[in-house]
Design a protein around this motif. Structure first.
Motif, short mmCIF file in Angstrom:
data_model
loop_
_atom_site.label_atom_id
_atom_site.label_comp_id
_atom_site.label_asym_id
_atom_site.label_seq_id
_atom_site.Cartn_x
_atom_site.Cartn_y
_atom_site.Cartn_z
N ALA A 165 -19.80 26.86 42.44
CA ALA A 165 -19.56 28.30 42.37
C ALA A 165 -19.98 28.82 41.01
O ALA A 165 -19.45 28.41 39.98
CB ALA A 165 -18.09 28.61 42.63
N ALA A 166 -20.95 29.70 40.99
CA ALA A 166 -21.41 30.31 39.74
C ALA A 166 -20.75 31.67 39.57
O ALA A 166 -20.50 32.37 40.55
CB ALA A 166 -22.93 30.47 39.76
N PRO A 167 -20.43 32.05 38.35
CA PRO A 167 -19.81 33.37 38.15
C PRO A 167 -20.77 34.49 38.56
O PRO A 167 -21.96 34.45 38.26
CB PRO A 167 -19.52 33.40 36.63
CG PRO A 167 -20.46 32.40 36.03
CD PRO A 167 -20.64 31.34 37.07
N SER A 168 -20.21 35.46 39.24
CA SER A 168 -21.03 36.58 39.71
C SER A 168 -21.44 37.44 38.51
O SER A 168 -20.62 37.73 37.64
CB SER A 168 -20.26 37.41 40.71
OG SER A 168 -19.05 37.89 40.14
N ARG A 169 -22.68 37.84 38.52
CA ARG A 169 -23.21 38.63 37.41
C ARG A 169 -23.01 40.12 37.71
O ARG A 169 -23.34 40.60 38.79
CB ARG A 169 -24.70 38.34 37.21
CG ARG A 169 -25.24 38.91 35.91
CD ARG A 169 -26.70 38.56 35.72
NE ARG A 169 -27.17 38.95 34.41
CZ ARG A 169 -27.51 40.20 34.09
NH1 ARG A 169 -27.44 41.14 35.01
NH2 ARG A 169 -27.91 40.49 32.87
N LYS A 170 -22.46 40.82 36.75
CA LYS A 170 -22.19 42.25 36.91
C LYS A 170 -23.40 43.05 36.47
O LYS A 170 -24.01 42.77 35.43
CB LYS A 170 -20.96 42.66 36.09
CG LYS A 170 -19.67 41.97 36.52
CD LYS A 170 -18.51 42.41 35.66
CE LYS A 170 -17.21 41.80 36.14
NZ LYS A 170 -17.23 40.33 36.11
N GLU A 171 -23.72 44.05 37.25
CA GLU A 171 -24.81 44.96 36.91
C GLU A 171 -24.31 46.07 35.99
O GLU A 171 -23.12 46.37 35.94
CB GLU A 171 -25.42 45.55 38.17
CG GLU A 171 -25.98 44.53 39.14
CD GLU A 171 -27.18 43.79 38.56
OE1 GLU A 171 -27.86 44.39 37.69
OE2 GLU A 171 -27.43 42.65 38.97
N LYS A 172 -25.23 46.66 35.27
CA LYS A 172 -24.86 47.74 34.36
C LYS A 172 -24.38 48.96 35.16
O LYS A 172 -25.09 49.45 36.03
CB LYS A 172 -26.06 48.13 33.49
CG LYS A 172 -25.71 49.16 32.42
CD LYS A 172 -26.89 49.45 31.53
CE LYS A 172 -26.53 50.45 30.44
NZ LYS A 172 -27.67 50.74 29.54
N PRO A 173 -23.15 49.44 34.92
CA PRO A 173 -22.62 50.55 35.72
C PRO A 173 -23.32 51.87 35.41
O PRO A 173 -23.80 52.10 34.29
CB PRO A 173 -21.14 50.60 35.31
CG PRO A 173 -21.11 50.01 33.95
CD PRO A 173 -22.19 48.97 33.90
N ASP A 174 -23.37 52.70 36.43
CA ASP A 174 -23.94 54.03 36.29
C ASP A 174 -22.89 54.95 35.68
O ASP A 174 -21.75 55.03 36.16
CB ASP A 174 -24.38 54.56 37.65
CG ASP A 174 -25.19 55.86 37.52
OD1 ASP A 174 -25.43 56.31 36.38
OD2 ASP A 174 -25.57 56.42 38.57
#
Length: 294
Positions: A165-174
């Motif tokens: 399980a790899a940590p989920s990558r967060k996208e830059k919020p709008d």
């Protein structure tokens, strides 16, 4: 078509009427219902709180909100965006540290390869050799709490604790706040103050919530409601009916103060939205249930 009697169930003919009746009694089949006027939001109610607006404001798309409700919504969205931005910045810093560690490890490996190629030992001869630990005896007992495994949480059923399980990558919020109804960018500078004309301005004791006919058109005197389309004049904020708008478009002058108007100064008010349906969409609800097979 053969009709069934009350106790006759041996006939092969199963009519559509009997099928619908049995489905209704047994709880099978889809249920359809058209929403009544009690389920429709009034034209002068806030699209968020569904209550009569105390300080009504209008967006450029014609959506009516109460000032307090929409400002609380925007503040909550801003706080959520700031929280997501902090998490994204932490992720960026963590990735930057990982890249620096990889670069340092790669640099060390290059130095060691160079020293080996030149025949120079990286360790000093005066340094005593390190004492290797004694080999551990393999424990034949089957347990997940030995050999250091007790420090790990033995929860293999959790996806976040599985080995792959790899940590989920967060996208830059709008950072843009969008309208909850139209999903278009929402800005405070685009809000228009709405000025409703009360039907009986002298009666101030009764609350607006308890009144059935609350506002009227200041030009024609018609009582405003969901069945009467209306628009707002941007310059003054007055709410008039669309019949008055037809007369205004002939000379494009404000009917009260005679001010010159343009097409962008006339904004129709969107009405008829509900709390559980799309605005001005299909005003019917449908509940799916298991289908009764013949």
């Amino acid at each position: 078509m053969t009709r069934h009697s009350k106790n006759c169930t041996a006939n092969a003919v199963y009519s559509y009427h009997e099928k619908q009746k049995d489905a209704k009694v047994s709880g099978y089949g889809s249920l359809k219902m058209r929403m009544s006027k009690d389920a429709i939001k009034d034209f002068d109610c806030c699209s968020l709180s569904l209550q009569v607006c105390r300080e009504p404001i209008l967006t450029k798309e014609g959506i009516l909100f109460d000032r307090q409700s929409i400002l609380e919504y925007m503040v909550a969205k801003k706080n959520e965006i700031n929280r997501k931005m902090k998490e994204f910045e932490k992720q960026c810093k963590r990735e930057q540290l990982e890249l620096e560690e990889l670069a340092q490890a790669e640099q060390r490996s290059k130095v060691e390869k160079l020293l080996k190629a030149e025949g120079v030992s990286s360790t000093s001869s005066a340094t005593p050799p390190a004492i290797l630990p004694a080999p551990k005896v393999k424990d034949k007992a089957i347990s997940n709490m030995v050999n250091g495994k007790d420090k790990k949480l033995p929860a293999f059923w959790l996806p976040s604790l599985t080995p792959h399980a790899a940590p989920s990558r967060k996208e830059k919020p709008d950072k843009t706040v969008y309208c909850p109804v139209t999903c278009k960018p929402l800005k405070i500078k685009d809000f228009i103050d709405v000025k409703f004309t009360k039907v009986n301005e002298s009666d101030e004791r009764q609350s607006l919530q308890g009144k059935r006919d609350r506002y009227k058109c200041p030009v024609s005197g018609d009582v405003l409601g969901n069945n009467i389309p209306c628009a707002i004049l941007r310059t003054t904020g007055d709410v008039v009916t669309m019949e008055v708008v037809k007369l205004i478009k002939k000379d494009m002058q404000h009917p009260i103060n005679g001010q010159k108007l343009s097409d962008s100064d006339i904004i129709p008010i969107i009405r008829g939205g509900t709390g559980f349906s799309t605005v001005n969409g299909d005003m019917a609800i449908k509940k799916h249930r298991p289908v009764l097979q013949a």
